[in-house]
Motif scaffolding. Structure first.
Motif: not given
Length: 661
Positions: A564-577, A586-589, A599-600, A610-611
């Motif tokens: 995943v490209t184009g992440l911005t400094a200081g911005q919060w992101y959420a990864l869910n699965g 099995t974990g999500l990383l 997250c396992y 969720t991360i």
């Protein structure tokens, strides 16, 4: 175990007495250094024995790599009887050596069929080291011998793809009835066979030039749309086989009919009708007779990910037929791999054509059946978020500034932007955007000076723009952004004052997902990089029709990743699965900016993972799910999403030179 004294290596033929065979794979394949900066790759070597073998050591030498290759991560499977260590005595500048040796004795027995898999991860790649390669030396002897003997394998060129066939395509994808097809391919020295029609495994090796790595073969005259299967096979103890397919379309094919009874006069109309439309945003039409949609697609972008076109048909609100055709442009090939299209449809169906992921161009023909007076399909252009992106309706709703007018290029109407008196631009306000979602603004530009740019502003974040490169060729320019607390944005094309002008066409704006195919509904886990026997499965999806399946009883770690490209400094992101693992292994990383979060979820049934994270600098991220070897039961993963976690604070304009529209 072999001694630690320095030994020389050379590009010799493999010793005929060598007892081990090696399968070498790289990621990416091939392992090409970047043009600037530092890149990273991985290398996997699988050793197996041709007879029961006593192994005292195997030396792996990585040549033409940066000196910090010594710090690369390594792993062995199985890891109970072996260890892999860095050898400073055999190492040199731009050359790192590693020794595989037994842990419990001076020698270890490797039986027939037993394998050892070694992985070198995070290998640095630098433009200063342009030709990385791998040397392997084994210190082995058979059970009938006493003393270990050194055998040198042929060096492995890691800059060449492990695939035997690199590309396979027809010189022309559309042929007249009775015309022969010229087939082109590139690859390595092997035995090549071709199958098509009633021809089964014809040996065409003599038409391949090993010096250039390219082949050309002309088929017999063809009278129908034909598919071809090219197979390359290497001999010896390390036998390998690799196949690729391609196809050509015959515009007026022969008609073969069985058990036909005709009473009265019949007429067959078989002249194809070309179809033109604005490709970037898709097209719809409703044919007035039965027929076939034929043609091909291609991409001009050299990219390992395939571009695709989706064609679907509906009638009365119900889906009738759907197909997905791919095209891609290998980095080492002179031409793209064309995708051939044959799509049957009935009168009254609504047919929709659109790019499924990356943009590509299409040449399509409508072949009506059973009419003496066919009509050209009425194309309905899908407007998309940007209105009049092809400038076929004048300037509305674009606002113009400075020198702007209309012109033609390749028979198409285009916008001409530029003036010797002032800066020039066109702009349009776009509404209906969803805050937090990612969008891609695209436009095709041709600018001899490279001073024309595509940009977006007024969406709640930093103004963004990208300049076209100088030249006389059309180039697609993209700008990605995510609205913040705004449901609209102003998009523009701007050019600095100059004597020449720029040409603009096909401006479009569409959602650009952070993750591609996170629900695994696209075939073959498209968009993901897969390590291990992970597959797309319809067994237990969380929702939809498919999910990713990690089988149990696997003797290696399984990993499925996407960048995943184009992440911005200081911005919060959420990864869910969603993860369904009865053993909880099995974990999500996510990896970003030298950090890793994971997250396992607990075992049993579908669990949410969720991360959330905030990168300290602008960067890219590796998103992946992982399962270590040794788990006994199947696990499933579905519905992975990557989104903004909270709004980016509003930032005012940060200029580029004069870019104020």
């Amino acid at each position: 175990m072999p001694g630690k004294s320095a030994t020389g290596t050379s590009a010799t033929e493999p010793n005929k007495h060598a007892l081990l065979t090696a399968q070498v794979h790289t990621n990416p394949d091939p392992l090409l250094p970047p043009s600037r900066g530092t890149g990273y790759g991985s290398l996997t070597v699988t050793l197996s024995a041709t007879a029961e073998t006593q192994v005292s050591g195997v030396v792996f030498t990585l040549r033409d790599f940066p000196d910090d290759t010594r710090y690369a991560s390594t792993s062995i499977e199985p890891g109970t009887d072996w260890e892999l260590t860095y050898d400073p005595d055999r190492s040199r500048p731009a050359q790192s050596a590693f020794i595989l040796s037994p842990t419990t004795a001076e020698e270890c027995t490797l039986t027939v069929g037993e394998q050892i898999t070694l992985t070198f991860q995070d290998l640095p790649l630098s433009p200063a080291n342009s030709h990385p390669q791998l040397d392997i030396e084994e210190f082995t002897h058979s059970s009938k011998q006493r003393n270990a003997t050194r055998h040198t394998h042929q060096p492995y060129d890691l800059t060449r793809s492990s695939a035997l066939i690199h590309s396979f395509e027809p010189e022309k994808v559309t042929l007249a009835n009775g015309e022969s097809a010229a087939l082109l391919w590139s690859g390595i020295g092997a035995t090549y066979t071709l199958s098509y029609g009633d021809i089964k495994e014809e040996d065409i090796t003599e038409f391949f030039n090993p010096a250039t790595g390219r082949g050309r073969y002309t088929t017999k005259p063809l009278h129908d749309t034909t598919a071809f299967l090219l197979t390359a096979t290497t001999g010896g103890s390390n036998r390998r086989s690799h196949s690729l397919t391609t196809a050509v379309t015959t515009t007026t094919p022969d008609l073969t009919i069985g058990n036909l009874t005709v009473t009265g006069t019949t007429t067959q109309y078989a002249h194809p009708i070309p179809i033109d439309y604005e490709w970037t945003v898709g097209a719809n039409w409703t044919p007035d007779t039965d027929g076939l949609l034929t043609g091909y697609i291609e991409t001009a972008t050299k990219d390992p990910d395939a571009a695709a076109v989706e064609i679907s048909a509906t009638s009365g609100g119900a889906a009738r037929y759907r197909t997905l055709t791919q095209t891609y442009f290998p980095v080492d090939a002179p031409h793209p791999i064309y995708g051939s299209i044959t799509f049957p449809c009935r009168a009254g169906w609504t047919v929709h054509v659109s790019p499924a992921n990356q943009p590509c161009t299409a040449t399509l023909f409508w072949n009506p059946i059973g009419t003496t007076n066919p009509t050209k399909p009425e194309i309905t252009q899908s407007e998309g978020l940007i209105k009049n992106g092809g400038f076929n309706k004048g300037w509305h709703p674009w606002n113009t500034h400075g020198g702007t007018k209309f012109g033609t290029s390749d028979g198409r109407r285009v916008a001409i932007i530029g003036s010797t008196h002032s800066d020039s631009s066109i702009e349009q306000y776009v509404s209906g955007l969803i805050p937090g979602n990612k969008y891609r603004l695209s436009a095709w530009l041709r600018d001899p000076d490279g001073i024309c740019c595509v940009g977006v502003k007024g969406y709640g974040g930093k103004e963004k723009w990208t300049y076209a490169s100088a030249g006389d060729l059309w180039k697609r320019i993209d700008v990605e952004f995510a609205p913040v607390d705004h449901n609209g944005a102003t998009v523009y094309i701007w050019r600095k004052r100059a004597h020449d002008v720029a040409y603009c066409d096909k401006v479009s704006l569409a959602p650009s997902p952070w993750l591609y195919n996170g629900d695994f509904e696209k075939p073959h886990l498209r968009g993901w990089t897969v390590q291990g026997p992970v597959e797309r499965s319809a067994e237990q999806p969380y929702q939809g029709g498919y999910c990713a399946k990690i089988p149990g009883g696997v003797s290696s770690t399984c990993e499925v990743s996407q960048k995943v490209t184009g992440l911005t400094a200081g911005q919060w992101y959420a990864l869910n699965g969603r993860i369904n693992d009865p053993e909880g292994t099995t974990g999500l990383l996510v990896q970003y900016d030298n950090s890793t979060k994971y997250c396992y979820p607990p075992a049993g049934g579908w669990q949410n993972a969720t991360i959330t994270f905030c990168p300290p600098s602008d960067c890219a991220a590796k998103v992946y799910f992982l399962r270590s070897w040794g788990s006994k039961r199947n696990a499933y993963v579905d519905d992975i999403t990557f989104t903004l976690h909270e709004p980016i604070p509003h930032v005012g304009h940060e200029g580029g030179e004069g870019v104020h529209v």
